[in-house]
Design a protein around this motif. Structure first.
Motif, PDB file in Angstrom:
ATOM      1  N   SER A  12       0.922  -1.309   0.127  1.00 22.87           N
ATOM      2  CA  SER A  12      -0.263   0.230   0.086  1.00 22.87           C
ATOM      3  C   SER A  12       0.885   1.207  -0.019  1.00 22.87           C
ATOM      4  O   SER A  12       0.277   2.425  -0.405  1.00 22.87           O
ATOM      5  N   LEU A  15       8.494   1.255  -0.135  1.00 26.14           N
ATOM      6  CA  LEU A  15       8.877   0.296  -1.359  1.00 26.14           C
ATOM      7  C   LEU A  15       8.177  -0.959  -1.327  1.00 26.14           C
ATOM      8  O   LEU A  15       8.152  -1.100  -2.790  1.00 26.14           O
ATOM      9  N   THR A  38      -6.200   1.070   3.766  1.00 30.28           N
ATOM     10  CA  THR A  38      -5.631   1.231   3.588  1.00 30.28           C
ATOM     11  C   THR A  38      -4.891   2.092   2.021  1.00 30.28           C
ATOM     12  O   THR A  38      -3.971   1.789   1.220  1.00 30.28           O
ATOM     13  N   ASP A  61      -4.316  -8.721   7.617  1.00 31.64           N
ATOM     14  CA  ASP A  61      -3.829  -8.744   8.222  1.00 31.64           C
ATOM     15  C   ASP A  61      -2.836 -10.055   8.395  1.00 31.64           C
ATOM     16  O   ASP A  61      -2.941 -11.301   8.976  1.00 31.64           O
ATOM     17  N   ASN A  88       7.942  -8.302   1.772  1.00 41.90           N
ATOM     18  CA  ASN A  88       8.164  -7.158   1.666  1.00 41.90           C
ATOM     19  C   ASN A  88       7.565  -6.352   2.900  1.00 41.90           C
ATOM     20  O   ASN A  88       8.645  -5.930   3.644  1.00 41.90           O
ATOM     21  N   TYR A 153      13.913  -5.518  16.349  1.00 42.64           N
ATOM     22  CA  TYR A 153      13.772  -5.197  14.802  1.00 42.64           C
ATOM     23  C   TYR A 153      14.674  -5.966  14.054  1.00 42.64           C
ATOM     24  O   TYR A 153      15.269  -6.320  12.625  1.00 42.64           O
ATOM     25  N   ILE A 186      15.692   4.262   3.897  1.00 43.68           N
ATOM     26  CA  ILE A 186      14.946   4.613   2.735  1.00 43.68           C
ATOM     27  C   ILE A 186      13.848   5.907   3.325  1.00 43.68           C
ATOM     28  O   ILE A 186      13.132   5.750   3.866  1.00 43.68           O
ATOM     29  N   THR A 188      11.180   5.970   2.945  1.00 41.62           N
ATOM     30  CA  THR A 188       9.788   5.596   2.348  1.00 41.62           C
ATOM     31  C   THR A 188       7.767   5.897   3.161  1.00 41.62           C
ATOM     32  O   THR A 188       7.592   6.003   2.383  1.00 41.62           O
ATOM     33  N   LYS A 189       8.677   6.918   4.173  1.00 42.72           N
ATOM     34  CA  LYS A 189       7.097   7.955   5.043  1.00 42.72           C
ATOM     35  C   LYS A 189       8.109   9.141   5.728  1.00 42.72           C
ATOM     36  O   LYS A 189       8.969   9.561   6.334  1.00 42.72           O
TER      37      LYS A 189
HETATM   38  N1  LIG Z   1      12.876   2.150   5.157  1.00 42.38           N
HETATM   39  C1  LIG Z   1      13.510   1.962   5.215  1.00 42.38           C
HETATM   40  O1  LIG Z   1      14.552   2.843   5.767  1.00 42.38           O
HETATM   41  C2  LIG Z   1      13.730   0.718   4.931  1.00 42.38           C
HETATM   42  C3  LIG Z   1      15.313   0.174   5.767  1.00 42.38           C
HETATM   43  C4  LIG Z   1      15.577  -1.276   5.785  1.00 42.38           C
HETATM   44  C5  LIG Z   1      14.579  -2.151   5.393  1.00 42.38           C
HETATM   45  N2  LIG Z   1      13.604  -1.545   5.033  1.00 42.38           N
HETATM   46  C6  LIG Z   1      12.088  -3.075   4.681  1.00 42.38           C
HETATM   47  O2  LIG Z   1      11.955  -3.036   4.179  1.00 42.38           O
HETATM   48  C7  LIG Z   1      10.540  -3.043   4.101  1.00 42.38           C
HETATM   49  C8  LIG Z   1       9.556  -2.300   3.790  1.00 42.38           C
HETATM   50  O3  LIG Z   1       9.703  -0.698   4.613  1.00 42.38           O
HETATM   51  P1  LIG Z   1       8.761   0.264   4.214  1.00 42.38           P
HETATM   52  O4  LIG Z   1       9.191   1.318   4.835  1.00 42.38           O
HETATM   53  O5  LIG Z   1       8.321   0.772   2.846  1.00 42.38           O
HETATM   54  O6  LIG Z   1       7.824  -0.242   4.978  1.00 42.38           O
HETATM   55  P2  LIG Z   1       6.167   1.135   5.177  1.00 42.38           P
HETATM   56  O7  LIG Z   1       6.394   2.281   4.360  1.00 42.38           O
HETATM   57  O8  LIG Z   1       5.783   0.982   7.080  1.00 42.38           O
HETATM   58  O9  LIG Z   1       5.608  -0.098   4.748  1.00 42.38           O
HETATM   59  C9  LIG Z   1       4.763  -1.366   5.459  1.00 42.38           C
HETATM   60  C10 LIG Z   1       4.369  -2.028   4.467  1.00 42.38           C
HETATM   61  O10 LIG Z   1       3.514  -3.208   5.342  1.00 42.38           O
HETATM   62  C11 LIG Z   1       1.963  -3.317   5.293  1.00 42.38           C
HETATM   63  N3  LIG Z   1       1.545  -4.186   6.905  1.00 42.38           N
HETATM   64  C12 LIG Z   1       2.200  -3.741   7.772  1.00 42.38           C
HETATM   65  N4  LIG Z   1       1.569  -4.542   8.549  1.00 42.38           N
HETATM   66  C13 LIG Z   1       0.539  -5.194   8.225  1.00 42.38           C
HETATM   67  C14 LIG Z   1       0.056  -6.443   8.534  1.00 42.38           C
HETATM   68  N5  LIG Z   1       0.041  -6.301  10.033  1.00 42.38           N
HETATM   69  N6  LIG Z   1      -0.298  -7.326   7.403  1.00 42.38           N
HETATM   70  C15 LIG Z   1      -0.336  -7.249   6.344  1.00 42.38           C
HETATM   71  N7  LIG Z   1       0.604  -5.664   5.964  1.00 42.38           N
HETATM   72  C16 LIG Z   1       1.247  -5.244   6.648  1.00 42.38           C
HETATM   73  C17 LIG Z   1       2.138  -2.138   5.300  1.00 42.38           C
HETATM   74  O11 LIG Z   1       0.040  -1.878   5.058  1.00 42.38           O
HETATM   75  P3  LIG Z   1      -0.528  -0.525   5.841  1.00 42.38           P
HETATM   76  O12 LIG Z   1       0.004   0.391   4.733  1.00 42.38           O
HETATM   77  O13 LIG Z   1      -1.502  -1.191   5.532  1.00 42.38           O
HETATM   78  O14 LIG Z   1      -0.478  -0.663   6.740  1.00 42.38           O
HETATM   79  C18 LIG Z   1       3.015  -1.140   4.284  1.00 42.38           C
HETATM   80  O15 LIG Z   1       1.450  -1.727   3.272  1.00 42.38           O
HETATM   81  C19 LIG Z   1       9.740  -3.375   5.298  1.00 42.38           C
HETATM   82  O16 LIG Z   1       9.997  -5.052   5.418  1.00 42.38           O
HETATM   83  C20 LIG Z   1      11.214  -2.741   6.258  1.00 42.38           C
HETATM   84  O17 LIG Z   1      11.770  -3.732   7.415  1.00 42.38           O
HETATM   85  C21 LIG Z   1      12.610  -0.466   5.337  1.00 42.38           C
END
Ligand SMILES: NC(=O)c1ccc[n+]([C@@H]2O[C@H](COP(=O)([O-])OP(=O)(O)OC[C@H]3O[C@@H](n4cnc5c(N)ncnc54)[C@H](OP(=O)(O)O)[C@@H]3O)[C@@H](O)[C@H]2O)c1
Length: 265
Positions: A12, A15, A38, A61, A88, A153, A186, A188-189
């Motif tokens: 949603s 990444l 979402t 979920d 992801n 984490y 990254i 991302t938000k």
């Molecule tokens: N951002 C960084 O700096 C970074 C760095 C290294 C690795 N990563 C990894 O990259 C991946 C994506 O990160 P991101 O920053 O893009 O995360 P994000 O923006 O928080 O997105 C997380 C996604 O997971 C979904 N999600 C959360 N809880 C869930 C659940 N219980 N069931 C189903 N879906 C669920 C969220 O859906 P909703 O929108 O519905 O909540 C959202 O689509 C993660 O594995 C993270 O650990 C991120």
């Protein structure tokens, strides 16, 4: 031509959304998964219209085991098999261990670890042999460097790293390409944009946009790479981590911890 189908969890936003665009741009049909309400139906409509691919949506979920099974049962009933799984969805944080409630850590482990393992198992079970299959597990550089405020984490991402490397051994020669993605920061938000904006020097320069990470990851997966570390600077930092003696690394981390503690107090 039969199009291949890719499942992206956590599609949603962040990444995951970038993965969805990257794969649709390559002409793949999509199965998008995220929590309810979402914006997934709107995203899928946009992708369907603009990329002319099929998009299936599961608002569910992934911390609930039976929901993971229900996705694959639903797809099987539609006659859809998944050729590529992008694990992801993940829950991150940057906080002292004592500052989060028990329920937070339970959800974090259920999503980052249990959800990934169950979906991987279900994906491998339904794969259509002898067609090639692709699995990308999203880890983190955080799983490789030990730092404060990332205790649970980082440990979940270390799990993903071990799990993926072990599967690579088990599945070698089976027609399943298994790749570990180890990204650094990254944008991302909004919370991360603010945090990343406050960084300086090499840390600031290492931050990447989600589109760049998704592009490098899919390219690496299709090329058969075992691990993808997006960004030259992140690759250099990882190399330094392997080369530096343990004592020096501990010193650097202690220095960092002092700075963090000063900001905290
Ligand atoms: N951002 C960084 O700096 C970074 C760095 C290294 C690795 N990563 C990894 O990259 C991946 C994506 O990160 P991101 O920053 O893009 O995360 P994000 O923006 O928080 O997105 C997380 C996604 O997971 C979904 N999600 C959360 N809880 C869930 C659940 N219980 N069931 C189903 N879906 C669920 C969220 O859906 P909703 O929108 O519905 O909540 C959202 O689509 C993660 O594995 C993270 O650990 C991120």
């Amino acid at each position: 031509m039969i199009r291949q189908t890719a499942m992206v969890t956590g599609a949603s936003e962040g990444l995951g959304k970038s993965f969805a665009f990257e794969l649709a741009g390559r002409g793949m049909n999509l199965v998008l998964v995220a929590l309810p309400d979402t914006g997934l139906p709107d995203l899928s409509r946009f992708i369907r219209i603009n990329f002319n691919v099929q998009v299936y949506v599961y608002e569910t979920d992934l911390t609930v085991a039976k929901n993971c099974e229900a996705i694959f049962e639903g797809l099987s009933a539609l006659g859809v098999s998944v050729d590529m799984l992008i694990n992801n969805a993940g829950l991150g944080n940057w906080s002292w261990f004592a500052d989060k409630p028990l329920s937070f850590y339970k959800t974090q482990i259920d999503l980052n670890i249990t959800g990934t393992v169950l979906l991987t198992r279900l994906f491998l079970e339904q794969r259509q042999r002898p067609a090639k299959a692709y699995l990308l597990n999203v880890g983190s550089l955080g799983g490789q460097f030990v730092v404060p405020k990332k205790q649970v984490y980082g440990a979940t991402k270390s799990f993903i790293s071990y799990f993926t490397r072990s599967l690579q051994l088990e599945l070698s020669g089976s027609g399943v390409q298994v790749t570990l993605l180890s990204p650094g920061g990254i944008n991302t938000k909004p919370e991360l944009l603010v945090l990343n904006h406050s960084l300086k020097g090499l840390s600031a320069a290492s931050i990447l946009e989600p589109e760049t990470v998704a592009r490098e990851a899919i390219r690496g997966l299709l090329k058969g790479r075992k691990e993808v570390v997006p960004g030259m600077l992140n690759r250099v930092m990882l190399l330094l981590d392997h080369l530096l003696p343990g004592g020096i690394k501990k010193l650097i981390i202690r220095q960092k911890l002092k700075v963090i503690l000063k900001q905290h107090n």
